[in-house]
Scaffold this motif. Sequence first.
Motif, PDB file in Angstrom:
ATOM      1  N   GLY A 179       0.856  -1.171   0.000  1.00 20.93           N
ATOM      2  CA  GLY A 179       0.000   0.000   0.000  1.00 20.93           C
ATOM      3  C   GLY A 179       0.895   1.224   0.000  1.00 20.93           C
ATOM      4  N   TYR A 180       0.416   2.304  -0.601  1.00 21.91           N
ATOM      5  CA  TYR A 180       1.270   3.478  -0.809  1.00 21.91           C
ATOM      6  C   TYR A 180       0.682   4.733  -0.179  1.00 21.91           C
ATOM      7  N   THR A 181       1.574   5.583   0.311  1.00 24.09           N
ATOM      8  CA  THR A 181       1.247   6.995   0.526  1.00 24.09           C
ATOM      9  C   THR A 181       2.413   7.784  -0.080  1.00 24.09           C
ATOM     10  N   HIS A 182       2.109   8.912  -0.701  1.00 23.92           N
ATOM     11  CA  HIS A 182       3.129   9.729  -1.371  1.00 23.92           C
ATOM     12  C   HIS A 182       3.878   8.931  -2.445  1.00 23.92           C
ATOM     13  N   VAL A 183       3.243   7.898  -3.001  1.00 22.99           N
ATOM     14  CA  VAL A 183       3.867   6.986  -3.968  1.00 22.99           C
ATOM     15  C   VAL A 183       5.108   6.326  -3.358  1.00 22.99           C
ATOM     16  N   GLN A 184       5.093   6.157  -2.052  1.00 19.23           N
ATOM     17  CA  GLN A 184       6.141   5.439  -1.339  1.00 19.23           C
ATOM     18  C   GLN A 184       5.491   4.250  -0.643  1.00 19.23           C
ATOM     19  N   ARG A 185       6.186   3.119  -0.648  1.00 17.02           N
ATOM     20  CA  ARG A 185       5.644   1.930   0.009  1.00 17.02           C
ATOM     21  C   ARG A 185       5.416   2.224   1.488  1.00 17.02           C
ATOM     22  N   ALA A 186       4.212   1.895   1.963  1.00 17.40           N
ATOM     23  CA  ALA A 186       3.826   2.285   3.318  1.00 17.40           C
ATOM     24  C   ALA A 186       3.521   1.081   4.202  1.00 17.40           C
ATOM     25  N   GLN A 187       2.457   0.331   3.868  1.00 18.66           N
ATOM     26  CA  GLN A 187       2.070  -0.859   4.631  1.00 18.66           C
ATOM     27  C   GLN A 187       1.502  -1.886   3.666  1.00 18.66           C
ATOM     28  N   LEU A 190      -4.103  -6.179   1.142  1.00 19.57           N
ATOM     29  CA  LEU A 190      -4.581  -7.136   0.147  1.00 19.57           C
ATOM     30  C   LEU A 190      -4.925  -6.391  -1.135  1.00 19.57           C
ATOM     31  N   MET A 191      -4.574  -6.983  -2.279  1.00 15.21           N
ATOM     32  CA  MET A 191      -4.922  -6.353  -3.542  1.00 15.21           C
ATOM     33  C   MET A 191      -6.434  -6.232  -3.676  1.00 15.21           C
ATOM     34  N   ALA A 192      -7.157  -7.195  -3.126  1.00 17.36           N
ATOM     35  CA  ALA A 192      -8.618  -7.121  -3.146  1.00 17.36           C
ATOM     36  C   ALA A 192      -9.095  -5.860  -2.442  1.00 17.36           C
ATOM     37  N   HIS A 193      -8.441  -5.509  -1.349  1.00 17.90           N
ATOM     38  CA  HIS A 193      -8.796  -4.303  -0.604  1.00 17.90           C
ATOM     39  C   HIS A 193      -8.580  -3.064  -1.473  1.00 17.90           C
ATOM     40  N   HIS A 194      -7.504  -3.091  -2.237  1.00 15.05           N
ATOM     41  CA  HIS A 194      -7.202  -1.976  -3.141  1.00 15.05           C
ATOM     42  C   HIS A 194      -8.279  -1.844  -4.217  1.00 15.05           C
ATOM     43  N   PHE A 195      -8.658  -2.952  -4.819  1.00 18.41           N
ATOM     44  CA  PHE A 195      -9.713  -2.910  -5.833  1.00 18.41           C
ATOM     45  C   PHE A 195     -11.028  -2.408  -5.230  1.00 18.41           C
ATOM     46  N   LEU A 196     -11.327  -2.846  -4.014  1.00 17.25           N
ATOM     47  CA  LEU A 196     -12.593  -2.460  -3.389  1.00 17.25           C
ATOM     48  C   LEU A 196     -12.639  -0.967  -3.067  1.00 17.25           C
ATOM     49  N   ALA A 197     -11.480  -0.333  -2.957  1.00 16.24           N
ATOM     50  CA  ALA A 197     -11.477   1.120  -2.743  1.00 16.24           C
ATOM     51  C   ALA A 197     -12.169   1.829  -3.910  1.00 16.24           C
ATOM     52  N   TYR A 198     -11.936   1.342  -5.121  1.00 17.46           N
ATOM     53  CA  TYR A 198     -12.594   1.939  -6.292  1.00 17.46           C
ATOM     54  C   TYR A 198     -14.075   1.589  -6.345  1.00 17.46           C
ATOM     55  N   VAL A 199     -14.416   0.430  -5.807  1.00 21.89           N
ATOM     56  CA  VAL A 199     -15.832   0.065  -5.732  1.00 21.89           C
ATOM     57  C   VAL A 199     -16.578   1.062  -4.844  1.00 21.89           C
ATOM     58  N   GLU A 200     -15.950   1.476  -3.747  1.00 24.85           N
ATOM     59  CA  GLU A 200     -16.568   2.460  -2.856  1.00 24.85           C
ATOM     60  C   GLU A 200     -16.722   3.809  -3.557  1.00 24.85           C
ATOM     61  N   MET A 201     -15.702   4.219  -4.284  1.00 28.21           N
ATOM     62  CA  MET A 201     -15.790   5.480  -5.036  1.00 28.21           C
ATOM     63  C   MET A 201     -16.958   5.447  -6.018  1.00 28.21           C
ATOM     64  N   GLY A 465     -10.986  -2.340   7.415  1.00 23.81           N
ATOM     65  CA  GLY A 465      -9.573  -2.674   7.399  1.00 23.81           C
ATOM     66  C   GLY A 465      -9.240  -3.702   6.333  1.00 23.81           C
ATOM     67  N   THR A 466      -7.921  -3.955   6.189  1.00 25.99           N
ATOM     68  CA  THR A 466      -7.463  -4.845   5.110  1.00 25.99           C
ATOM     69  C   THR A 466      -7.349  -6.302   5.546  1.00 25.99           C
ATOM     70  N   ALA A 467      -7.733  -6.619   6.782  1.00 24.71           N
ATOM     71  CA  ALA A 467      -7.696  -8.027   7.220  1.00 24.71           C
ATOM     72  C   ALA A 467      -8.518  -8.887   6.265  1.00 24.71           C
ATOM     73  N   ARG A 468      -7.997 -10.077   5.993  1.00 27.78           N
ATOM     74  CA  ARG A 468      -8.663 -10.942   5.013  1.00 27.78           C
ATOM     75  C   ARG A 468     -10.117 -11.191   5.390  1.00 27.78           C
ATOM     76  N   ARG A 469     -10.374 -11.402   6.684  1.00 30.12           N
ATOM     77  CA  ARG A 469     -11.736 -11.680   7.130  1.00 30.12           C
ATOM     78  C   ARG A 469     -12.670 -10.528   6.788  1.00 30.12           C
ATOM     79  N   ARG A 470     -12.203  -9.313   6.999  1.00 31.23           N
ATOM     80  CA  ARG A 470     -13.028  -8.140   6.722  1.00 31.23           C
ATOM     81  C   ARG A 470     -13.221  -7.934   5.227  1.00 31.23           C
ATOM     82  N   VAL A 471     -12.167  -8.132   4.463  1.00 34.28           N
ATOM     83  CA  VAL A 471     -12.262  -7.933   3.011  1.00 34.28           C
ATOM     84  C   VAL A 471     -13.202  -8.957   2.395  1.00 34.28           C
TER      85      VAL A 471
END
Length: 484
Positions: A179-187, A190-201, A465-471
């Motif tokens: 996961g990124y902030t400032h285009v720097q690796r942060a934490q 899950l890639m699924a969590h990343h995709f779901l961010a766009y689903v929320e948008m 959160g990005t925990a697998r159970r939550r995603v």
Amino acid sequence: MAKSTSAGARASKSASAAPRSGRALPKGKAWGGRFAEQTDRLVEQFTTSLAYDRRLYPYDIQGSIAHCKTLERAGVLTTRESAQLVRGLERVKLELDHGRFPFLPQDEDIHMAIERRLTELIGPLGGKLHTGRSRNDQVALDLRLFLRDVVSRVMGQVQEFRRVLVGQARAHLDVVMPGYTHVQRAQPVLMAHHFLAYVEMLERDWGRLRDCRTRLNVMPLGSGALAGSNYPVDRRYTASLLDFPSVTQNSLDAVSDRDAVVEVLGALSLIMMHLSRLSEELILWASQEFRYVDLPDTFCTGSSMMPQKKNPDVPELVRGKTGRVYGHLMGMLTLLKGLPLSYNRDLQEDKEALFDAVDTTEQSLVLCTELMRRLVVNTTVLAEAAEGGGMLATELADYLVTQGVPFREAHSITGQIVRFSLEQHRPLQQLTLKELQGFSPRFGQDVLLCLTVRGAINRKDQIGGTARRRVEARIKELEKALKG
């Protein structure tokens, strides 16, 4: 003699000022009675809107048929006249549907072209179509009918894109990525969590469109040019024919209001902004520097000079076209800001901007949906990326907090550990317990359990959160909501 001459001159002047039968009027103009001269050819070219507003023809005819039935109900048209007008309008629509409509140079817009052709087909009765109606409320109606259809269609496209993204999230539920902030690796996430961010948008985009549709779904016909109608038209009856739940309450506002256009342009701009953000990530991820994903060949192009190139043209164009849609929104706001009530010809400029924004957004949505459907994820590269970059540093700081260390102190200690890790050219996961305890005696054997990517992910076990159970739970919710 002088007196007689003066009287004759006055008589002559009076005669010349009186209307003359057979005076040449502007050719083919429904409003020509007021004018003694033809419209200048340059003015004709400057003011015509037919090239772009012809796409409103289904809505114009739909509204005209409803208007005919309303005039019949008001006793302005006989049942026979109304039926004849409706049949004529249906014939005109067939010609337009099949590309056989004979447009003429004097057709200044689609509304006048339809009325002119209707009169050619059914005779002078066609001249009764416009009774109790102005182009001002006619255009306002056509726009709302058009927008209602567009918004409903785009809402469907947004939902389909969300379904595809949820499908990709399901398919990549166990894929870890940085996961990124400032285009720097942060934490790690899950890639699924990343995709779901766009689903929320996109869910917010869908909601905005739904709200736009509610506000624009009000019928303006019957407002006349600006003051209402002199005929006893039942506006609620017209609204029922056109499936509007309500009618406008102020004729001045109804013919000059373009809030719906601005709202839709705003909603489309936000959709494009979200597509542009995704496009930017895909462009980065598909580069040789990242190699996180492979874009389908069918959505890329090559270089005319460099044989090895595979250019992400679709995401780049979506990113570029976003500014184009923004421009239409700002142009429309600027157009409206200085207009007095009620109608002004400036409002003709609303359509080209709206139509282009609609077309651009729909194309971008469809293409992004198909691109994401065919996206290939390089899971091995992502797994390697998620292990590096000190992304587990926050886990160390949080561990110290659980051992009673104030967060700011824990943050400072962890920063020193990260610097040591970099100097040693060893990731945090390879540091020994003894080395960690050299920075703080609060570190225990169990700290090593925190220094795993999976552990870091699954500890983020709150709603959102990005925990697998939550995603996975969120994926199930979305699959159910988007079913069908």
